[in-house]
Write an enzyme that holds these catalytic residues in place. Structure first.
Site, PDB file in Angstrom:
ATOM      1  N   ASP A  13      46.365  49.575  32.432  1.00 43.16           N
ATOM      2  CA  ASP A  13      45.039  50.218  32.392  1.00 43.16           C
ATOM      3  C   ASP A  13      44.427  50.058  31.004  1.00 43.16           C
ATOM      4  O   ASP A  13      43.217  49.805  30.853  1.00 43.16           O
ATOM      5  CB  ASP A  13      45.187  51.714  32.748  1.00 43.16           C
ATOM      6  N   CYS A 242      38.821  51.558  34.313  1.00 36.83           N
ATOM      7  CA  CYS A 242      38.698  50.593  35.406  1.00 36.83           C
ATOM      8  C   CYS A 242      37.443  49.766  35.182  1.00 36.83           C
ATOM      9  O   CYS A 242      36.354  50.330  35.031  1.00 36.83           O
ATOM     10  CB  CYS A 242      38.634  51.351  36.737  1.00 36.83           C
TER      11      CYS A 242
HETATM   12  P1  HMG Z   1      38.345  39.168  47.183  1.00 35.44           P
HETATM   13  O1  HMG Z   1      37.472  38.180  46.527  1.00 35.44           O
HETATM   14  O2  HMG Z   1      37.772  39.989  48.299  1.00 35.44           O
HETATM   15  O3  HMG Z   1      39.725  38.557  47.676  1.00 35.44           O
HETATM   16  O4  HMG Z   1      38.909  40.136  46.050  1.00 35.44           O
HETATM   17  P2  HMG Z   1      40.086  37.353  48.577  1.00 35.44           P
HETATM   18  O5  HMG Z   1      41.246  37.770  49.409  1.00 35.44           O
HETATM   19  O6  HMG Z   1      38.854  36.802  49.251  1.00 35.44           O
HETATM   20  O7  HMG Z   1      40.589  36.283  47.507  1.00 35.44           O
HETATM   21  C1  HMG Z   1      39.748  35.770  46.510  1.00 35.44           C
HETATM   22  C2  HMG Z   1      40.594  35.005  45.527  1.00 35.44           C
HETATM   23  O8  HMG Z   1      41.467  35.907  44.826  1.00 35.44           O
HETATM   24  C3  HMG Z   1      41.505  33.966  46.186  1.00 35.44           C
HETATM   25  O9  HMG Z   1      41.699  32.927  45.231  1.00 35.44           O
HETATM   26  C4  HMG Z   1      42.802  34.715  46.335  1.00 35.44           C
HETATM   27  O10 HMG Z   1      43.927  33.877  46.406  1.00 35.44           O
HETATM   28  C5  HMG Z   1      42.835  35.514  45.056  1.00 35.44           C
HETATM   29  P3  HMG Z   1      40.813  31.580  45.290  1.00 35.44           P
HETATM   30  O11 HMG Z   1      41.113  31.003  46.648  1.00 35.44           O
HETATM   31  O12 HMG Z   1      39.365  32.004  45.156  1.00 35.44           O
HETATM   32  O13 HMG Z   1      41.341  30.799  44.132  1.00 35.44           O
HETATM   33  N1  HMG Z   1      43.624  36.731  45.156  1.00 35.44           N
HETATM   34  C6  HMG Z   1      44.561  37.083  44.246  1.00 35.44           C
HETATM   35  N2  HMG Z   1      44.992  36.473  43.121  1.00 35.44           N
HETATM   36  C7  HMG Z   1      45.960  37.114  42.434  1.00 35.44           C
HETATM   37  N3  HMG Z   1      46.495  38.286  42.791  1.00 35.44           N
HETATM   38  C8  HMG Z   1      46.090  38.913  43.915  1.00 35.44           C
HETATM   39  C9  HMG Z   1      45.079  38.293  44.697  1.00 35.44           C
HETATM   40  N4  HMG Z   1      44.451  38.643  45.837  1.00 35.44           N
HETATM   41  C10 HMG Z   1      43.567  37.673  46.116  1.00 35.44           C
HETATM   42  N5  HMG Z   1      46.627  40.072  44.270  1.00 35.44           N
HETATM   43  C11 HMG Z   1      40.737  41.462  45.248  1.00 35.44           C
HETATM   44  C12 HMG Z   1      39.803  41.177  46.397  1.00 35.44           C
HETATM   45  C13 HMG Z   1      41.491  42.736  45.573  1.00 35.44           C
HETATM   46  C14 HMG Z   1      41.722  40.319  45.074  1.00 35.44           C
HETATM   47  C15 HMG Z   1      39.914  41.607  43.942  1.00 35.44           C
HETATM   48  O14 HMG Z   1      38.815  42.441  44.174  1.00 35.44           O
HETATM   49  C16 HMG Z   1      40.737  42.147  42.817  1.00 35.44           C
HETATM   50  O15 HMG Z   1      41.626  41.494  42.335  1.00 35.44           O
HETATM   51  N6  HMG Z   1      40.451  43.362  42.368  1.00 35.44           N
HETATM   52  C17 HMG Z   1      41.238  43.984  41.311  1.00 35.44           C
HETATM   53  C18 HMG Z   1      40.547  45.178  40.811  1.00 35.44           C
HETATM   54  C19 HMG Z   1      41.324  45.793  39.672  1.00 35.44           C
HETATM   55  O16 HMG Z   1      42.291  45.272  39.174  1.00 35.44           O
HETATM   56  N7  HMG Z   1      40.835  46.980  39.246  1.00 35.44           N
HETATM   57  C20 HMG Z   1      41.464  47.707  38.166  1.00 35.44           C
HETATM   58  C21 HMG Z   1      42.743  48.322  38.568  1.00 35.44           C
HETATM   59  S1  HMG Z   1      42.537  49.813  39.526  1.00 35.44           S
HETATM   60  C22 HMG Z   1      42.291  51.041  38.338  1.00 35.44           C
HETATM   61  O17 HMG Z   1      42.117  50.763  37.178  1.00 35.44           O
HETATM   62  C23 HMG Z   1      42.358  52.474  38.787  1.00 35.44           C
HETATM   63  C24 HMG Z   1      43.673  53.155  38.402  1.00 35.44           C
HETATM   64  O18 HMG Z   1      43.868  53.103  37.002  1.00 35.44           O
HETATM   65  C25 HMG Z   1      43.647  54.622  38.825  1.00 35.44           C
HETATM   66  C26 HMG Z   1      42.371  55.314  38.369  1.00 35.44           C
HETATM   67  O19 HMG Z   1      42.114  55.455  37.175  1.00 35.44           O
HETATM   68  O20 HMG Z   1      41.639  55.710  39.290  1.00 35.44           O
HETATM   69  C27 HMG Z   1      44.887  52.504  39.082  1.00 35.44           C
HETATM   70 MG    MG Z   2      42.982  54.397  35.544  1.00 38.33          MG
END
Ligand code: HMG
Ligand code: MG
Length: 301
Positions: A13, A242
């Site tokens: 984070d 985030c």
């Molecule tokens: P999308 O574009 O809808 O996904 O994104 P997709 O399934 O269509 O795939 C798009 C591309 O991403 C493809 O690659 C997939 O292979 C790849 P391409 O064919 O274009 O080369 N892909 C991945 N690559 C690596 N690892 C993966 C993965 N999944 C798909 N797991 C997706 C959907 C979820 C992937 C995207 O929106 C994403 O990665 N989001 C991440 C958001 C994030 O990290 N947010 C911060 C963390 S959460 C947070 O901070 C909150 C927390 O702290 C608690 C709080 O404070 O509330 C935990």
């Molecule tokens: Mg957080």
């Protein structure tokens, strides 16, 4: 002496929304400094799309170094099956799943509906447990959503209950993503969950993950602790946020939380001078926006 379990989230984070790429060696140095300070539970990184969060692209390499550290439980944060498979391959001890309780933040964060996330993550819970991994399920926006505003407490608790029902042992984190929660809300929501849904042996399985955007971070941690929650997330140097929650800033700082518990006579397992050194390292990462208070207080050194 009562004991709290602090889950350090600075490498994930804390770093995820920093613009300039933090070199892998710097990330590993931070992980090692935190471990040297006594951290035994850490979110080492996330397996997410590198297009969405470029800063986490080297998580597998950071994991390799983290797994070599004695007694460190390493968590990988994942949003979907692809991330879960990467977490398994990296050797994560614990899989940290995440979704939001509000549709608009879930869409902004992971590009899907809450129902789709929940269906996917429910199957991953089962598979992660079958693979011998521990599970943490993070529920974002339990108090406030950057797009929808205040979240009714009943809505958040309904989601906690649905996740709890997936398995008797998984840990569920109630997350204040935007730092908007106030201590009385934290006491009510976390307190309800702690009392209503203990693990089968009576132990607590609710964690609290807070951000410090409005200076309520430490007060909210105290409220969670007083409500019976003994698993607390924090980030050294107060880094974090985030990237898909506009306006949210850093996690509550580990050094502030450690000071709180020290003053309350609660054991954290953390070594104070080494923790401050690790927090300095985190706060010095170029492009980061450090928060927290204790690092800067001479009397605390
Ligand atoms: P999308 O574009 O809808 O996904 O994104 P997709 O399934 O269509 O795939 C798009 C591309 O991403 C493809 O690659 C997939 O292979 C790849 P391409 O064919 O274009 O080369 N892909 C991945 N690559 C690596 N690892 C993966 C993965 N999944 C798909 N797991 C997706 C959907 C979820 C992937 C995207 O929106 C994403 O990665 N989001 C991440 C958001 C994030 O990290 N947010 C911060 C963390 S959460 C947070 O901070 C909150 C927390 O702290 C608690 C709080 O404070 O509330 C935990
Ligand atoms: Mg957080």
């Amino acid at each position: 002496m009562p004991r709290v379990s602090i889950s350090e989230v600075a490498p994930r984070d804390g770093l995820q929304s920093i613009g300039p790429f933090v070199p892998t060696e710097t990330k590993i140095a931070l992980v090692r400094a935190l471990h040297a300070a006594g951290v035994r539970r850490m979110e080492v990184g996330s397996f997410v799309s590198p297009k969405a969060v470029p800063q986490m692209a080297d998580t597998a390499a950071v994991f390799q170094a983290a797994l070599a550290l004695d007694g460190l439980e390493c968590t990988a944060l994942v949003p979907n099956r692809k991330g879960f498979e990467a977490a398994l391959a990296a050797g994560a001890h614990r899989v940290g799943l995440f979704m939001s309780v509000t549709e608009s933040h879930n869409k902004a964060n992971v590009n899907r509906s809450c129902a789709d996330s929940f269906a996917d993550l429910s199957a991953i819970v089962r598979d992660a447990l079958a693979a011998g991994r521990k599970v943490r399920f993070n529920l974002s926006c339990c108090f406030h959503c950057p797009f929808e505003g205040v979240v009714p407490e009943r809505d958040a608790l309904d989601w906690v209950e649905r996740v709890i029902a997936l398995d008797p042992w998984i840990e569920v984190a109630i997350c204040d993503t935007t730092g908007n929660a106030a201590p009385d809300q934290v006491a009510r929501v976390v307190g309800h969950a702690v009392k209503a849904w203990p693990a089968p042996d009576g132990s607590n399985r609710i964690a609290f993950h807070g951000h410090d955007t409005y200076g309520m971070g430490v007060a909210n941690v105290a409220a969670a602790w007083n409500a019976g929650c003994d698993v607390i997330d924090s980030a050294a140097g107060g880094l974090g946020g985030c990237p898909f929650a506009p306006g949210a800033t850093g996690n509550v700082a580990t050094e502030d939380v450690a000071w709180l518990f020290r003053r309350m006579g609660v054991e954290t397992g953390l070594d104070w001078p080494r923790l401050l050194a690790a927090a300095d390292l985190a706060a010095g990462v170029p492009g980061g926006l450090p928060g927290g208070r204790m690092r800067a207080v001479p009397a605390a050194r």
